[in-house]
Design an enzyme around this catalytic site. Structure first.
Site, PDB file in Angstrom:
ATOM      1  N   ALA A   1       0.999  -0.949  -0.310  1.00 56.95           N
ATOM      2  CA  ALA A   1      -0.102  -0.169   0.027  1.00 56.95           C
ATOM      3  C   ALA A   1       0.845   1.422  -0.229  1.00 56.95           C
ATOM      4  O   ALA A   1      -0.015   2.243   0.605  1.00 56.95           O
ATOM      5  CB  ALA A   1      -0.579   0.206   1.491  1.00 56.95           C
ATOM      6  N   GLY A   2       2.163   0.521  -0.193  1.00 59.68           N
ATOM      7  CA  GLY A   2       3.161   2.146  -0.106  1.00 59.68           C
ATOM      8  C   GLY A   2       3.559   2.664   1.013  1.00 59.68           C
ATOM      9  O   GLY A   2       3.736   1.911   1.527  1.00 59.68           O
TER      10      GLY A   2
ATOM     11  N   HIS B   1      15.548   2.907  -1.765  1.00 60.47           N
ATOM     12  CA  HIS B   1      16.235   3.440  -3.019  1.00 60.47           C
ATOM     13  C   HIS B   1      17.216   2.751  -2.960  1.00 60.47           C
ATOM     14  O   HIS B   1      17.693   2.624  -4.441  1.00 60.47           O
ATOM     15  CB  HIS B   1      16.077   4.714  -2.803  1.00 60.47           C
TER      16      HIS B   1
ATOM     17  N   ASP C   1       8.156   8.761  -4.751  1.00 56.98           N
ATOM     18  CA  ASP C   1       9.475   7.770  -4.868  1.00 56.98           C
ATOM     19  C   ASP C   1       9.372   6.879  -5.046  1.00 56.98           C
ATOM     20  O   ASP C   1       8.807   6.058  -5.937  1.00 56.98           O
ATOM     21  CB  ASP C   1       9.533   8.094  -3.138  1.00 56.98           C
TER      22      ASP C   1
END
Length: 262
Positions: free
Chosen positions: A64-65, A90, A145
């Protein structure tokens, strides 16, 4: 492999499987999950025995992020929290996309925000029929992002990316396949069977050659024709000088299936 609290990491027959494992929180990314995803990504990228990697989620949702509850609890420190989460996330994405082993993302359900971003990073992406995709960021006054501003325009073009990022329009699995966002759509009940079959096929292939292919495709939009051809020339020459390259030639001559080891 190593023990984790928010994900599982298993390896069998050269296939590593990373499963986001916060089903009660929709597999949302908090600091711990982001950090453990980075650690798992480093582990599989450094392993000579891993020849293919699967990334999926446990439960009805893929991811869901970001963890909105954690954002709320951070109060005025939310900016620092987000920087910490994205630093780990990242780094994980960099390792997963730059390793030699192909990455298969199995989107088992809804993918929103950073979950949508994670769904895009696979070398191949199989989505369940029930899967849905939405950027969702501007719904909480945020911005993308997790590499989506890199991968999404390259996959579906700028105009469609603008629509998805600015309006949070939901995309069905069928639309995602039609747009080239996912490799193919599979019935929910058959998703993992198809993913594991594909992973086995890739794991039997030449891992170093797969790595060269990944790097060639990562650079293709940034290089001139002549530079890209030179990189191709260096890559194929290097691969033909490996034991796997020699095995491929010998197997072709003997009309047998090659057995790649590297």
């Amino acid at each position: 492999m190593s023990n984790y609290n928010t994900l599982t990491l298993e390896e069998q027959n050269g296939i590593a499987k990373i499963t986001l494992n916060r089903p009660d929180a929709a597999n949302a990314l908090n600091v711990e999950l982001a950090r453990e995803l980075m650690q798992a990504a480093i582990t599989v990228s450094e392993s000579d025995s891993v020849r293919a990697v699967i990334l999926t989620g446990n439960g009805k949702l893929f991811c869901a992020g970001g963890d909105i509850q954690a954002f709320d609890q951070a109060g005025n420190n939310v900016g620092g929290l987000v920087k910490e989460i994205t630093a780990y996330l990242h780094a994980a994405i960099s390792r997963l996309t730059r390793m030699n082993a192909p990455l298969i993302v199995a989107v088992n359900g809804a993918a929103a925000g950073a979950g949508f971003s994670l769904a895009l990073i696979g070398d191949m992406v199989l989505a369940a029929e029930s899967a849905k995709f939405t950027m969702a960021y501007t719904g909480i006054g945020a911005s993308p992002d997790g590499s989506s501003s890199y991968f999404l325009p390259r996959l579906i073009g700028l105009r469609r990316t603008q629509e998805l990022m600015l309006t949070n329009r939901r995309v069905t699995a069928a639309e995602a396949e039609d747009w080239g966002m996912v490799t193919r759509v599979v019935a929910d009940s058959e998703l993992m069977e198809e993913v594991e079959k594909l992973a086995a096929q890739l794991a039997a292939g030449p891992r170093l050659s797969h790595g060269v292919i990944k790097r060639l495709l990562a650079s293709t939009f940034n290089e001139s024709l002549e530079t890209q051809m030179e990189v191709e020339s260096q890559g194929i020459a290097a691969m033909m000088n490996t034991a796997d390259g020699r095995e491929g030639i010998n197997a072709f001559k003997a009309k047998r299936k090659p057995e790649f080891k590297l």
